[in-house]
Design a protein around this motif. Structure first.
Motif, mmCIF file in Angstrom:
data_model
loop_
_atom_site.group_PDB
_atom_site.id
_atom_site.type_symbol
_atom_site.label_atom_id
_atom_site.label_comp_id
_atom_site.label_asym_id
_atom_site.label_seq_id
_atom_site.Cartn_x
_atom_site.Cartn_y
_atom_site.Cartn_z
ATOM 1 N N ILE A 222 -45.175 -58.156 0.707
ATOM 2 C CA ILE A 222 -46.023 -58.517 1.840
ATOM 3 C C ILE A 222 -45.121 -58.764 3.051
ATOM 4 O O ILE A 222 -44.114 -59.475 2.952
ATOM 5 C CB ILE A 222 -46.833 -59.792 1.555
ATOM 6 C CG1 ILE A 222 -47.696 -59.617 0.306
ATOM 7 C CG2 ILE A 222 -47.700 -60.174 2.758
ATOM 8 C CD1 ILE A 222 -48.304 -60.914 -0.200
ATOM 9 N N VAL A 223 -45.460 -58.159 4.180
ATOM 10 C CA VAL A 223 -44.740 -58.406 5.425
ATOM 11 C C VAL A 223 -45.593 -59.320 6.294
ATOM 12 O O VAL A 223 -46.735 -58.987 6.630
ATOM 13 C CB VAL A 223 -44.440 -57.098 6.184
ATOM 14 C CG1 VAL A 223 -43.841 -57.403 7.559
ATOM 15 C CG2 VAL A 223 -43.501 -56.219 5.388
ATOM 16 N N LEU A 224 -45.048 -60.476 6.636
ATOM 17 C CA LEU A 224 -45.728 -61.417 7.519
ATOM 18 C C LEU A 224 -45.024 -61.433 8.866
ATOM 19 O O LEU A 224 -43.819 -61.672 8.942
ATOM 20 C CB LEU A 224 -45.708 -62.827 6.919
ATOM 21 C CG LEU A 224 -46.285 -63.945 7.812
ATOM 22 C CD1 LEU A 224 -47.800 -63.813 7.921
ATOM 23 C CD2 LEU A 224 -45.906 -65.328 7.273
ATOM 24 N N ASP A 225 -45.770 -61.156 9.930
ATOM 25 C CA ASP A 225 -45.189 -61.205 11.269
ATOM 26 C C ASP A 225 -46.293 -61.464 12.286
ATOM 27 O O ASP A 225 -47.466 -61.549 11.927
ATOM 28 C CB ASP A 225 -44.441 -59.900 11.609
ATOM 29 C CG ASP A 225 -43.228 -60.148 12.498
ATOM 30 O OD1 ASP A 225 -43.382 -60.865 13.523
ATOM 31 O OD2 ASP A 225 -42.129 -59.648 12.193
ATOM 32 N N ARG A 226 -45.894 -61.556 13.560
ATOM 33 C CA ARG A 226 -46.869 -61.789 14.616
ATOM 34 C C ARG A 226 -47.916 -60.671 14.608
ATOM 35 O O ARG A 226 -47.574 -59.494 14.384
ATOM 36 C CB ARG A 226 -46.179 -61.837 15.980
ATOM 37 C CG ARG A 226 -45.275 -63.042 16.191
ATOM 38 C CD ARG A 226 -44.481 -62.909 17.492
ATOM 39 N NE ARG A 226 -43.527 -61.813 17.422
ATOM 40 C CZ ARG A 226 -43.158 -61.075 18.459
ATOM 41 N NH1 ARG A 226 -43.675 -61.284 19.642
ATOM 42 N NH2 ARG A 226 -42.267 -60.103 18.315
ATOM 43 N N PRO A 227 -49.195 -61.009 14.850
ATOM 44 C CA PRO A 227 -50.251 -59.987 14.836
ATOM 45 C C PRO A 227 -49.932 -58.779 15.714
ATOM 46 O O PRO A 227 -50.211 -57.642 15.321
ATOM 47 C CB PRO A 227 -51.474 -60.759 15.360
ATOM 48 C CG PRO A 227 -51.235 -62.160 14.917
ATOM 49 C CD PRO A 227 -49.747 -62.373 15.054
ATOM 50 N N ARG A 228 -49.311 -58.999 16.881
ATOM 51 C CA ARG A 228 -48.992 -57.889 17.777
ATOM 52 C C ARG A 228 -48.003 -56.916 17.125
ATOM 53 O O ARG A 228 -48.030 -55.718 17.402
ATOM 54 C CB ARG A 228 -48.412 -58.425 19.086
ATOM 55 C CG ARG A 228 -48.039 -57.344 20.082
ATOM 56 C CD ARG A 228 -47.457 -57.956 21.337
ATOM 57 N NE ARG A 228 -48.464 -58.668 22.101
ATOM 58 C CZ ARG A 228 -49.265 -58.100 23.004
ATOM 59 N NH1 ARG A 228 -49.175 -56.801 23.229
ATOM 60 N NH2 ARG A 228 -50.140 -58.814 23.662
ATOM 61 N N VAL A 229 -47.145 -57.431 16.257
ATOM 62 C CA VAL A 229 -46.128 -56.578 15.625
ATOM 63 C C VAL A 229 -46.732 -55.693 14.542
ATOM 64 O O VAL A 229 -46.378 -54.522 14.406
ATOM 65 C CB VAL A 229 -44.992 -57.452 15.028
ATOM 66 C CG1 VAL A 229 -43.997 -56.591 14.246
ATOM 67 C CG2 VAL A 229 -44.277 -58.224 16.130
ATOM 68 N N VAL A 230 -47.665 -56.231 13.757
ATOM 69 C CA VAL A 230 -48.148 -55.520 12.562
ATOM 70 C C VAL A 230 -49.540 -54.928 12.718
ATOM 71 O O VAL A 230 -50.040 -54.280 11.792
ATOM 72 C CB VAL A 230 -48.140 -56.461 11.334
ATOM 73 C CG1 VAL A 230 -46.738 -56.997 11.082
ATOM 74 C CG2 VAL A 230 -49.120 -57.614 11.509
#
Length: 359
Positions: A222-230
């Motif tokens: 799972i990749v968790l990052d800022r909504p704008r990034v993903v």
């Protein structure tokens, strides 16, 4: 007496050389690297198949005769700083000076799987260089503001969110850097033994997560990052992207990966991140772990160049975003305060360490 005066003068002149060297390098070092990448000089030499002479290089670049001396000056300085090697070649029975790639400039060739040219484009940004001119103002500011806050009125993350072009350069830079870490991770399969699921916190576009998925096709990543990034990224059977905030919660998993994340934050913020990590890996009835890839300051054991690099990272992290690089005892204090029981530090890349921490 005359000898003492001479020695004193010699020390003064040596001090002047040291001062001027660093003063002039302030802009020349970074901008000459950007110039080299923008002109594609490492690619030209690589495609030439052998060391290249200055006349051949300027011919390919189609440089005006008025700028040939300037190109020579830049190339010779880059050779002095280790980005080219000056060699002698034989052409038509003549010996000529030519320039060859070094290990450092090989990393700037676009055909190289480990190309770091995007890192230069992302970090050597003339539009952001001006913030450093406000160091004095930042120093005397009583609030806990970053250099970006003081200079432009917004922190780095807000600047990136408001400027898509800068955000893309930033993400491209760290995607390129991730490839270097991924090469190191391929030799660390033991780290993932028994791990069935992992969350890459701040994992960007998923370069590292994809590498882990390829090596361990049965592991859920799972990749968790800022909504704008993903927001526009598509996953696969064992890879998913989650837009979120690591300060609020982290998806449950056997392991959490923090790749160059914690050095971005002060101790208070790091404790919160680590507490959320502990909660994420402690809810499955078995002992999970957090994997940290970050810098460990170690002046007594590091070579001078390596220690200097870590000090430079510390200056950037501290001034630009209120982060910091930490000694082992500082890492240990963070882990204990976040509720972890033990940790283990292993070598990773040239300047990064791999830290496993257990709840």
């Amino acid at each position: 007496m005359a000898s003492n005066v001479g020695n004193k003068a010699s020390e003064i002149f040596q001090g002047q050389v040291h001062l001027y060297k660093h003063l002039l390098a302030h802009t020349v070092d970074a901008m000459s690297l950007r110039w080299m990448v923008e002109l594609g000089i490492p690619d030209i030499i690589h495609n030439h198949g052998q060391p290249i002479t200055l006349p051949k290089l300027v011919s390919i670049l189609q440089v005006s005769p008025t700028k040939v001396r300037g190109v020579q000056s830049l190339i010779r300085y880059l050779a002095h700083t280790g980005f080219f090697e000056i060699v002698t070649i034989h052409e038509n029975i003549e010996e000529k000076e030519a320039y060859a790639l070094t290990a450092a400039s090989q990393l700037l060739v676009k055909d190289n799987d480990l190309c770091l040219a995007p890192v230069i484009k992302g970090l050597v940004d003339p539009s952001s260089g001006g913030v450093w001119s406000d160091l004095k103002k930042w120093t005397y500011n009583d609030d806990d503001l970053t250099l970006y806050d003081v200079s432009v009125g917004s922190n780095l993350w807000e600047v990136l969110d408001k400027n898509p072009a800068c955000n893309k350069l930033f993400n491209d830079a760290f995607a390129a850097d991730s490839k270097m870490m991924n090469m190191a991770l391929r030799g660390c399969n033991w780290v993932f033994e028994g791990v069935e699921s992992i969350v890459d916190v701040g994992g960007g576009t998923g370069i590292t997560a994809k590498t882990i998925c390829e090596a361990f096709p049965n592991m859920k990543s799972i990749v968790l990052d800022r909504p704008r990034v993903v927001e526009n990224l598509s996953g696969t059977n064992n890879l998913t992207y989650v837009g979120g905030d690591m300060f609020k919660s982290i998806p449950k998993a056997d392991a959490v990966l923090l790749k160059m994340v914690l050095h971005n934050w002060n101790d208070k913020d790091c404790r919160k991140i680590l507490e959320n990590c502990k909660e994420a890996v402690s809810d499955k009835g078995k002992r999970g772990k957090v994997i940290v890839l970050d810098i460990v300051m170690n002046a007594s054991e590091d070579e001078d160049e390596l220690h200097g690099l870590k000090l430079l990272f510390d200056v950037r992290m501290t001034c630009l975003i209120n982060g910091k690089e930490r000694k082992e005892e500082e890492w240990k204090k963070l882990f204990v305060e976040a509720g972890f029981q033990s940790y283990k530090i292993s070598p990773f890349t040239g300047y990064l360490s791999l830290i496993e921490i257990y709840p």
